[in-house]
Design a protein around this motif. Structure first.
Motif, PDB file in Angstrom:
ATOM      1  N   TYR A  74       0.825  -1.209   0.000  1.00 19.01           N
ATOM      2  CA  TYR A  74       0.000   0.000   0.000  1.00 19.01           C
ATOM      3  C   TYR A  74       0.856   1.255   0.000  1.00 19.01           C
ATOM      4  O   TYR A  74       0.540   2.233  -0.667  1.00 19.01           O
ATOM      5  N   ASP A  75       1.955   1.217   0.766  1.00 20.72           N
ATOM      6  CA  ASP A  75       2.790   2.416   0.823  1.00 20.72           C
ATOM      7  C   ASP A  75       3.815   2.355  -0.303  1.00 20.72           C
ATOM      8  O   ASP A  75       4.981   2.015  -0.112  1.00 20.72           O
ATOM      9  N   ILE A  76       3.340   2.691  -1.513  1.00 25.18           N
ATOM     10  CA  ILE A  76       4.179   2.637  -2.711  1.00 25.18           C
ATOM     11  C   ILE A  76       5.381   3.583  -2.543  1.00 25.18           C
ATOM     12  O   ILE A  76       5.199   4.735  -2.144  1.00 25.18           O
ATOM     13  N   ASN A  77       6.565   3.085  -2.867  1.00 23.29           N
ATOM     14  CA  ASN A  77       7.799   3.858  -2.706  1.00 23.29           C
ATOM     15  C   ASN A  77       7.960   4.394  -1.286  1.00 23.29           C
ATOM     16  O   ASN A  77       8.403   5.517  -1.067  1.00 23.29           O
ATOM     17  N   CYS A  78       7.628   3.578  -0.318  1.00 20.25           N
ATOM     18  CA  CYS A  78       8.060   3.883   1.034  1.00 20.25           C
ATOM     19  C   CYS A  78       9.582   3.760   0.949  1.00 20.25           C
ATOM     20  O   CYS A  78      10.098   2.871   0.270  1.00 20.25           O
ATOM     21  N   GLY A  79      10.299   4.668   1.571  1.00 15.05           N
ATOM     22  CA  GLY A  79      11.746   4.614   1.438  1.00 15.05           C
ATOM     23  C   GLY A  79      12.465   5.442   2.476  1.00 15.05           C
ATOM     24  O   GLY A  79      11.849   5.996   3.388  1.00 15.05           O
ATOM     25  N   VAL A  80      13.765   5.476   2.335  1.00 15.86           N
ATOM     26  CA  VAL A  80      14.610   6.168   3.307  1.00 15.86           C
ATOM     27  C   VAL A  80      15.523   7.150   2.592  1.00 15.86           C
ATOM     28  O   VAL A  80      16.036   6.854   1.513  1.00 15.86           O
ATOM     29  N   GLY A 217       6.685   7.556   2.935  1.00 18.48           N
ATOM     30  CA  GLY A 217       6.325   7.067   1.611  1.00 18.48           C
ATOM     31  C   GLY A 217       5.320   7.945   0.891  1.00 18.48           C
ATOM     32  O   GLY A 217       5.394   9.173   0.960  1.00 18.48           O
ATOM     33  N   SER A 218       4.355   7.305   0.235  1.00 17.67           N
ATOM     34  CA  SER A 218       3.440   8.046  -0.642  1.00 17.67           C
ATOM     35  C   SER A 218       2.125   8.396   0.042  1.00 17.67           C
ATOM     36  O   SER A 218       1.190   8.827  -0.616  1.00 17.67           O
ATOM     37  N   ARG A 219       2.074   8.179   1.380  1.00 25.23           N
ATOM     38  CA  ARG A 219       0.935   8.624   2.175  1.00 25.23           C
ATOM     39  C   ARG A 219      -0.402   8.101   1.594  1.00 25.23           C
ATOM     40  O   ARG A 219      -0.422   7.083   0.929  1.00 25.23           O
ATOM     41  N   GLY A 220      -1.492   8.800   1.844  1.00 25.56           N
ATOM     42  CA  GLY A 220      -2.810   8.284   1.454  1.00 25.56           C
ATOM     43  C   GLY A 220      -2.963   8.058  -0.039  1.00 25.56           C
ATOM     44  O   GLY A 220      -3.702   7.161  -0.468  1.00 25.56           O
ATOM     45  N   LEU A 221      -2.255   8.858  -0.837  1.00 28.71           N
ATOM     46  CA  LEU A 221      -2.370   8.692  -2.292  1.00 28.71           C
ATOM     47  C   LEU A 221      -1.903   7.295  -2.708  1.00 28.71           C
ATOM     48  O   LEU A 221      -2.578   6.604  -3.466  1.00 28.71           O
ATOM     49  N   GLY A 222      -0.762   6.883  -2.182  1.00 23.08           N
ATOM     50  CA  GLY A 222      -0.242   5.559  -2.526  1.00 23.08           C
ATOM     51  C   GLY A 222      -1.155   4.446  -2.038  1.00 23.08           C
ATOM     52  O   GLY A 222      -1.401   3.473  -2.752  1.00 23.08           O
ATOM     53  N   TYR A 223      -1.683   4.599  -0.804  1.00 23.05           N
ATOM     54  CA  TYR A 223      -2.556   3.548  -0.257  1.00 23.05           C
ATOM     55  C   TYR A 223      -3.777   3.373  -1.166  1.00 23.05           C
ATOM     56  O   TYR A 223      -4.222   2.264  -1.432  1.00 23.05           O
ATOM     57  N   GLN A 224      -4.299   4.527  -1.639  1.00 22.31           N
ATOM     58  CA  GLN A 224      -5.511   4.463  -2.456  1.00 22.31           C
ATOM     59  C   GLN A 224      -5.219   3.874  -3.837  1.00 22.31           C
ATOM     60  O   GLN A 224      -6.029   3.114  -4.367  1.00 22.31           O
ATOM     61  N   VAL A 225      -4.060   4.202  -4.408  1.00 23.58           N
ATOM     62  CA  VAL A 225      -3.686   3.623  -5.714  1.00 23.58           C
ATOM     63  C   VAL A 225      -3.631   2.100  -5.579  1.00 23.58           C
ATOM     64  O   VAL A 225      -4.175   1.359  -6.402  1.00 23.58           O
ATOM     65  N   CYS A 308      14.170   3.505  -2.300  1.00 19.00           N
ATOM     66  CA  CYS A 308      12.804   3.067  -2.057  1.00 19.00           C
ATOM     67  C   CYS A 308      12.852   1.578  -1.707  1.00 19.00           C
ATOM     68  O   CYS A 308      13.720   0.855  -2.187  1.00 19.00           O
ATOM     69  N   HIS A 309      11.942   1.143  -0.847  1.00 17.48           N
ATOM     70  CA  HIS A 309      11.922  -0.296  -0.540  1.00 17.48           C
ATOM     71  C   HIS A 309      10.567  -0.965  -0.748  1.00 17.48           C
ATOM     72  O   HIS A 309      10.390  -2.100  -0.348  1.00 17.48           O
ATOM     73  N   ASN A 310       9.627  -0.251  -1.368  1.00 19.10           N
ATOM     74  CA  ASN A 310       8.350  -0.862  -1.777  1.00 19.10           C
ATOM     75  C   ASN A 310       8.065  -0.448  -3.212  1.00 19.10           C
ATOM     76  O   ASN A 310       7.495   0.624  -3.442  1.00 19.10           O
TER      77      ASN A 310
ATOM     78  N   ASP B 142      -3.486  -3.411   6.706  1.00 15.39           N
ATOM     79  CA  ASP B 142      -2.122  -2.901   6.584  1.00 15.39           C
ATOM     80  C   ASP B 142      -2.063  -1.621   7.397  1.00 15.39           C
ATOM     81  O   ASP B 142      -2.927  -0.759   7.269  1.00 15.39           O
ATOM     82  N   THR B 143      -1.060  -1.526   8.267  1.00  8.45           N
ATOM     83  CA  THR B 143      -0.958  -0.328   9.115  1.00  8.45           C
ATOM     84  C   THR B 143       0.405   0.320   8.947  1.00  8.45           C
ATOM     85  O   THR B 143       1.285  -0.273   8.383  1.00  8.45           O
TER      86      THR B 143
END
Lengths: 461, 143
Positions: A74-80, A217-225, A308-310, B142-143
């Motif tokens: 869900y968190d697309i391009n969650c990263g560091v 990461g990409s916050r709510g936008l990524g989760y919704q995508v 990125c890791h997702n 998912d959290t």
């Protein structure tokens, strides 16, 4: 299973992996059509949903290989993102409370955080989705040099905002420049040990130097995508006659309308995440500059790297002596390209790509570097963090009655969080020791340690 | 003031999940929604006043899809309207088309400590099934 599963672990890590259902998930991923080589799990593997966290799977689009939104998460391009500075521990330690308080105030964090830079008009949001970090730099958040120190230059060209639904757009309009919550954090660390002098020098890291890490990461936008495309993929699975052991693995051939659309929308969310971290870095730099009463140039603040890791990416890899274009899913795994690879920034091409591996908020994090072995064995992938040991509920129970902020202060780490619950869920003993994870990673040869970072001040959402 | 729902929190390493039973399908959907919001913020701290009627449509014959779509819809409202929902009344479910009235209030940081961000309900381990005693539900988020 179409291919075997391969898990990187030692006896100690394996003990925990066996206790949960992560191995079943490695086996489930091996059912994906067109999967190449093996269903891989990095040493920080733990139980996820669909894919395990720490899972890597490459599929071959030329052989009906699929793309699975669940293989990205869900968190697309969650990263560091790691930012170096010329500040030293002795300068920063006496002012750590002031610095953490300022960062906490200036970078919105916590559940549903919003409003860092106001609500964007649709056309501005489209520009974020198309241009990623470039959009942020053009608006004065950071410098052009930051772009070459970001994976893919902080922008996937395949992004097509018309493939992102209205709901995702609505959720994304007021969250650029916000940290979020859960395991997302911002942290000031000191480099307390260097293992590879030449790589550390190339990355601009020196013992006692202070660095900033940002994990978001990409916050709510990524989760919704992800949510929107999982829905579309539910239909694609029956349309293309794909049999799967877990609905969360829903997928479509890369070379299908659904596959193309998802990758175009995912690229938008990835660009959003890069813009998000780019803006946050600039907000943090202003904040630090204000407290230290020195300009950002005087403080020597500069981006080391952003990973990125997702994500799922089309990359060229050698399989069976032949170069093939593969769709590499990394779900809680970091790209780890070696020295000499064309996608490693020129400044680091002599040593390899920085691999950022954050640990829990009390112990340490590692900066590693990609290797040839990773390229050969794991499609150029490595671990991404410590991996949870306790569920959030167990952690809250274990933390009951403890004064975690005070315990952390006694360890020399000043922590601020929006909620007491977050501190409990994120306490160090809720995670595996990242040193164990990185130890296995290095012994397997899929990344090499460059430096260890020890936290001084932490912000949790 | 809403009443806290009865459910069990699942011990999932990385994420959170809920398990519950209910006497009917509509009650199962209502309780699942209440449990999801209760994990974010105790429902007995949430007043009413903000109301909305909504319709959720899912694939015909696919109850798992209906459950996911229903919870996703509520999360979307939570994130975009900045509200906490506490009362759920499923008026009808016909052929995976659900009509409901939901009630809650805007998040007030002084009274509501929202301690958990739920990104989405997942299909992993998802269960919504009729049993001899009623209905059973399990959802991992998912959290």
């Amino acid at each position: 299973m179409r291919v075997p599963g391969r898990v990187y672990a030692d006896d100690k890590l394996m003990e925990h992996i066996r206790e949960e259902r992560a191995l079943d998930q490695v086996a489930n991923v091996a059912h994906l059509p067109g999967i190449v080589g093996a269903s891989l799990a990095m040493p920080d593997i733990h139980w996820g949903y669909g894919f395990p966290i720490g899972g890597v799977a490459a599929t071959d689009p030329a052989k009906d290989g699929v793309v699975s939104p669940g293989g990205v998460g869900y968190d697309i391009n969650c990263g560091v993102r790691l930012v170096a500075s010329s500040m030293t521990r002795s300068e920063v330690e006496p002012r750590i409370r002031e610095l953490v308080n300022a960062l906490f105030h200036d970078v919105p964090c916590g559940v549903g955080s919003h409003g860092a830079i106001g609500k964007l008009a649709r056309k501005d949001l489209d520009a974020v989705l198309q241009r990623g970090s470039t959009w942020a730099v053009e608006r004065g958040f950071g410098r052009p040099g930051d772009l070459e120190r970001t994976v893919e230059g902080g922008r996937l060209e395949s992004a097509d905002p018309s493939k992102v639904g209205e709901r995702a757009v609505e959720r994304g309009r007021d969250q650029v420049g916000t940290l979020g919550s859960g395991n997302h954090f911002m942290e000031l660390d000191v480099v307390d040990e260097v293992y590879d002098e030449s790589a550390a020098a190339a990355f601009g890291l020196r013992t006692e130097g202070v660095v900033l890490q940002i994990h978001s990461g990409s916050r709510g936008l990524g989760y919704q995508v992800c949510d929107d495309y999982l829905e579309i993929m539910q239909g694609a699975v029956s349309k293309y006659g794909i049999a799967l052991p877990d609905r969360q693995l829903a997928c479509a051939p890369v070379e299908s309308r659904e596959g193309h659309d998802y990758l175009a929308a995912m690229a938008c969310a990835a660009n959003y995440a890069w813009a998000n971290r780019q803006v946050m870095m600039a907000l943090a730099a202003r904040s630090i500059s204000g407290v230290m009463r020195k300009s950002q140039e005087e403080l020597g603040l500069r981006l080391v790297y952003d990973v990125c890791h997702n994500i799922a990416k089309l990359e060229r890899h050698e399989v069976g002596g032949r170069e093939r274009l593969l769709c590499v899913h990394r779900k809680g795994a970091t790209r780890a390209f070696p020295a000499g690879h064309r996608d490693v920034p020129a400044a680091y091409r002599g040593v390899g790509q920085p691999v950022l591996v954050p640990g829990d908020m009390g112990r340490c994090s590692y900066v590693c570097v990609g290797t040839e072995t990773a390229m050969k064995d794991t499609f150029g992938s490595s671990c991404h963090g410590a991996g949870r040991l306790m569920s959030r509920r167990k952690a809250r129970k274990a933390a009951h009655g403890r004064k975690l902020a005070e315990e952390m202060a006694a360890r020399g780490v000043y922590v601020m969080a929006t909620g007491k619950g977050t501190l409990a869920e994120e306490m160090p003993s809720a995670y595996k020791d990242v040193a164990d994870v990185v130890g296995v990673t290095e012994r397997a040869g899929i990344a090499r340690r460059v430096a260890r970072l020890r936290p001084l001040g932490v912000i949790k959402g | 003031m809403a009443v806290r729902p009865v459910y069990t929190e699942i011990d999932h390493t990385a994420d959170v999940g809920i398990e519950l039973t209910a006497p009917s399908l509509t009650a199962a959907l209502e309780t699942a929604a209440a449990a999801m919001f209760d994990m974010m913020c105790r429902l007995d701290l949430v007043e009413g006043g903000w109301r909305r009627t909504l319709t959720v449509e899912a694939r015909e014959g696919d109850r798992e899809n209906l459950l996911v779509r229903w919870l996703s819809e509520l999360l979307f409202i939570h994130h975009t309207e900045h509200v906490l929902l506490s009362r759920f009344e499923v008026a009808s479910v016909e052929r995976e088309r659900l009509v409901a009235v939901v009630e809650g209030e805007r998040i007030d940081p002084a009274r509501h400590r929202v301690g958990l961000e739920i990104k989405a309900p997942t299909y992993h381990g998802l269960l919504i099934a009729e049993t001899p005693d009623g209905w059973s539900v399990r959802v991992i988020f998912d959290t």
